[in-house]
Design a protein around this motif. Structure first.
Motif, short mmCIF file in Angstrom:
data_model
loop_
_atom_site.label_atom_id
_atom_site.label_comp_id
_atom_site.label_asym_id
_atom_site.label_seq_id
_atom_site.Cartn_x
_atom_site.Cartn_y
_atom_site.Cartn_z
N LEU A 21 0.74 -1.08 0.01
CA LEU A 21 0.25 -0.02 0.03
C LEU A 21 0.89 1.27 0.06
N GLY A 22 1.95 1.17 0.79
CA GLY A 22 2.77 2.46 0.86
C GLY A 22 2.21 3.61 0.90
N PHE A 23 2.19 4.66 0.14
CA PHE A 23 1.44 5.93 0.56
C PHE A 23 0.29 6.13 -0.07
N ALA A 24 -0.63 5.11 -0.50
CA ALA A 24 -1.85 4.93 -1.23
C ALA A 24 -2.74 5.95 -0.71
N ASP A 25 -2.73 6.14 0.75
CA ASP A 25 -3.61 7.03 1.53
C ASP A 25 -3.29 8.40 1.23
N THR A 26 -2.35 8.82 0.62
CA THR A 26 -1.91 10.01 0.00
C THR A 26 -1.95 10.45 -1.32
N PRO A 27 -2.98 10.10 -2.36
CA PRO A 27 -2.93 10.09 -3.63
C PRO A 27 -2.43 11.51 -4.10
N HIS A 28 -2.98 12.63 -3.54
CA HIS A 28 -2.47 13.85 -3.86
C HIS A 28 -1.15 14.16 -3.76
N LEU A 29 -0.33 13.41 -2.89
CA LEU A 29 0.92 13.87 -2.78
C LEU A 29 1.69 12.93 -3.53
N ARG A 30 1.32 12.07 -4.46
CA ARG A 30 2.11 11.23 -5.27
C ARG A 30 3.34 11.56 -5.87
N TRP A 31 3.26 12.55 -6.75
CA TRP A 31 4.28 13.17 -7.59
C TRP A 31 5.19 13.89 -6.87
N PHE A 32 4.79 14.51 -5.73
CA PHE A 32 5.63 15.17 -4.88
C PHE A 32 6.82 14.20 -3.96
N LEU A 33 5.91 13.07 -3.77
CA LEU A 33 6.69 12.03 -2.75
C LEU A 33 7.74 11.36 -3.66
N PHE A 34 7.08 11.03 -5.02
CA PHE A 34 8.10 10.46 -6.03
C PHE A 34 9.35 11.48 -6.18
N GLY A 35 9.05 12.58 -6.55
CA GLY A 35 10.18 13.43 -6.82
C GLY A 35 11.11 13.62 -5.46
N LEU A 36 10.22 13.60 -4.26
CA LEU A 36 11.30 13.63 -3.14
C LEU A 36 12.27 12.44 -2.87
N PHE A 37 11.48 11.38 -3.11
CA PHE A 37 12.31 10.38 -2.97
C PHE A 37 13.54 9.77 -4.07
N LEU A 38 13.01 10.50 -5.12
CA LEU A 38 14.08 10.02 -6.33
C LEU A 38 15.38 11.07 -6.07
N SER A 39 14.91 12.45 -5.41
CA SER A 39 16.13 13.23 -5.02
C SER A 39 16.95 12.60 -4.13
N ILE A 40 16.36 11.87 -2.94
CA ILE A 40 16.82 11.39 -1.91
C ILE A 40 17.98 10.37 -2.34
N LYS A 178 -4.31 -9.52 1.64
CA LYS A 178 -2.80 -9.59 0.92
C LYS A 178 -2.17 -8.23 0.91
N GLU A 179 -2.92 -7.20 1.39
CA GLU A 179 -2.55 -5.79 1.42
C GLU A 179 -1.33 -5.45 2.57
N ILE A 180 -0.13 -5.04 2.40
CA ILE A 180 0.83 -4.98 3.26
C ILE A 180 0.83 -3.32 3.50
N ASN A 181 0.29 -2.98 4.73
CA ASN A 181 0.34 -1.31 4.73
C ASN A 181 1.75 -0.86 5.10
N HIS A 182 2.69 -0.73 4.07
CA HIS A 182 3.86 -0.55 4.07
C HIS A 182 4.39 -0.36 2.98
N PHE A 183 5.69 0.50 2.73
CA PHE A 183 6.35 0.54 1.35
C PHE A 183 7.46 -0.34 1.17
N PHE A 184 7.58 -1.65 2.22
CA PHE A 184 8.36 -2.46 1.50
C PHE A 184 7.90 -3.82 2.59
N CYS A 185 8.43 -5.00 2.11
CA CYS A 185 8.06 -6.10 3.03
C CYS A 185 9.02 -6.33 4.26
N ASP A 186 8.32 -5.59 5.31
CA ASP A 186 8.87 -5.74 6.53
C ASP A 186 8.19 -6.82 7.46
N ILE A 187 8.97 -7.29 8.50
CA ILE A 187 8.49 -8.27 9.48
C ILE A 187 6.93 -7.98 9.90
#
Length: 313
Positions: A21-40, A178-187
């Motif tokens: 699911l990652g950041f699916a609850d903030t669709p309005h910030l999708r491209w902002f987060l994409f740019g932020l994490f790509l820069s990081i 089957k929904e993992i409420n995270h941005f990667f597969c954590d324990i």
């Protein structure tokens, strides 16, 4: 009787495809987060890659401290490359689906690199302890052979443990959501999806967290208590200031990384918050690799000089 009605648990598990699911609850910030994490991600690769390159090319950066720093920078690039590219792909495509095998591989690599970082940070603390508390014996104690052994041990020690832990988790049947409420597969979020009792897995998780989190953290605290005691006895204020400057960057990385990691994996199950877990994960998977080159290089005159020489060439 129709045996097709209820497939075996093994087949159920093998056919699982998770949804991050990652950041699916903030669709309005999708491209902002994409740019932020790509820069990081670009900053992490370029900065850590630069430090790794400098320590290999510059003759002035051939001491044990920079040998450990080179391995740490390389480790950070590997660590962040396990999670960030997948997160960027999910933000860009909105697909979010990840097969069970890919999820297991991601979890295993995150655990392995995380365990290696815990051990390598304790090795770096020991190196600073010997350099400051036993300066005359430092070249003899921290010889090239011991440095190789310490780094190799840090990289190899976590491999069998983390592979075993990952295998134990993904041997469980996943027959619910089957929904993992995270941005990667954590324990913690993956264990929530198992449709059997996970008490044994949770106990194993706590044991591993103590071995690779608490024990190295206590060793680091012991090293720095000795270092501080020695620094306070130095007659020269300039010597004290230089020693504190050398170690302060390491302490900041240690507190940031171990604090978020220990809270994530040693919290009681009843207090687990998925949103809090995601925020804490950002600290030890993204922020630490980003701050590491800043804290180590901008506060280190030798690294700055080596960078200037490289740029002049």
């Amino acid at each position: 009787m129709n045996h097709q009605d209820k497939p075996p648990e093994e087949n159920l598990t093998r056919s699982v495809e998770f949804v991050l699911l990652g950041f699916a609850d903030t669709p309005h910030l999708r491209w902002f987060l994409f740019g932020l994490f790509l820069s990081i991600y670009i900053i992490i690769l370029m900065s850590n890659g630069t430090i790794f390159l400098l320590t290999k090319l510059d003759p002035a950066l051939q001491s044990p401290m920079y040998f450990f720093l080179a391995n740490f920078s390389f480790l950070e690039m590997c660590y962040v490359s396990v999670t960030l590219p997948r997160m960027l792909m999910d933000l860009g495509t909105q697909r979010r689906r990840i097969p069970l095998v890919a999820c297991a591989a991601q979890m295993c690599l995150v655990l392995m690199f995380g365990g290696t970082e815990c051990l390598l940070l304790s090795v770096m603390a020991y190196d600073r302890y010997v350099a400051i508390c036993h300066p005359l014996h430092y070249p003899l104690i921290m010889n090239h052979r011991l440095c190789i052994q310490l780094v190799t041990g840090s990289w190899m020690a976590s491999i069998p443990v983390m592979i075993g832990q990952t295998y134990q988790i993904f041997s469980l049947p996943f027959c619910g959501s089957k929904e993992i409420n995270h941005f990667f597969c954590d324990i913690p979020p993956v264990l929530k999806l198992a449709c059997v009792d996970t008490f044994v897995n949770e106990i194993f998780q706590y044991i591993v967290a103590v071995l690779f989190g608490i024990v190295p953290f206590l060793l680091i605290l012991g090293s720095y208590s000795k270092i501080i005691s020695t620094i306070l006895k130095l007659p020269s204020a300039a010597s004290s200031s230089k020693a504190f400057s050398t170690c302060s960057s390491h302490v900041m990385v240690v507190v940031l990384f171990f604090g978020s990691t220990i809270i994530t994996y040693l919290r009681p199950k009843s207090s687990h918050s998925e949103e809090t877990g995601k925020v804490l994960s950002l600290f030890y998977t993204i922020l630490t690799p980003m701050f590491n080159p800043i804290l180590y290089s901008l506060r280190n005159k030798d690294v700055i000089m080596a960078l200037r020489k490289l740029l002049c060439k």
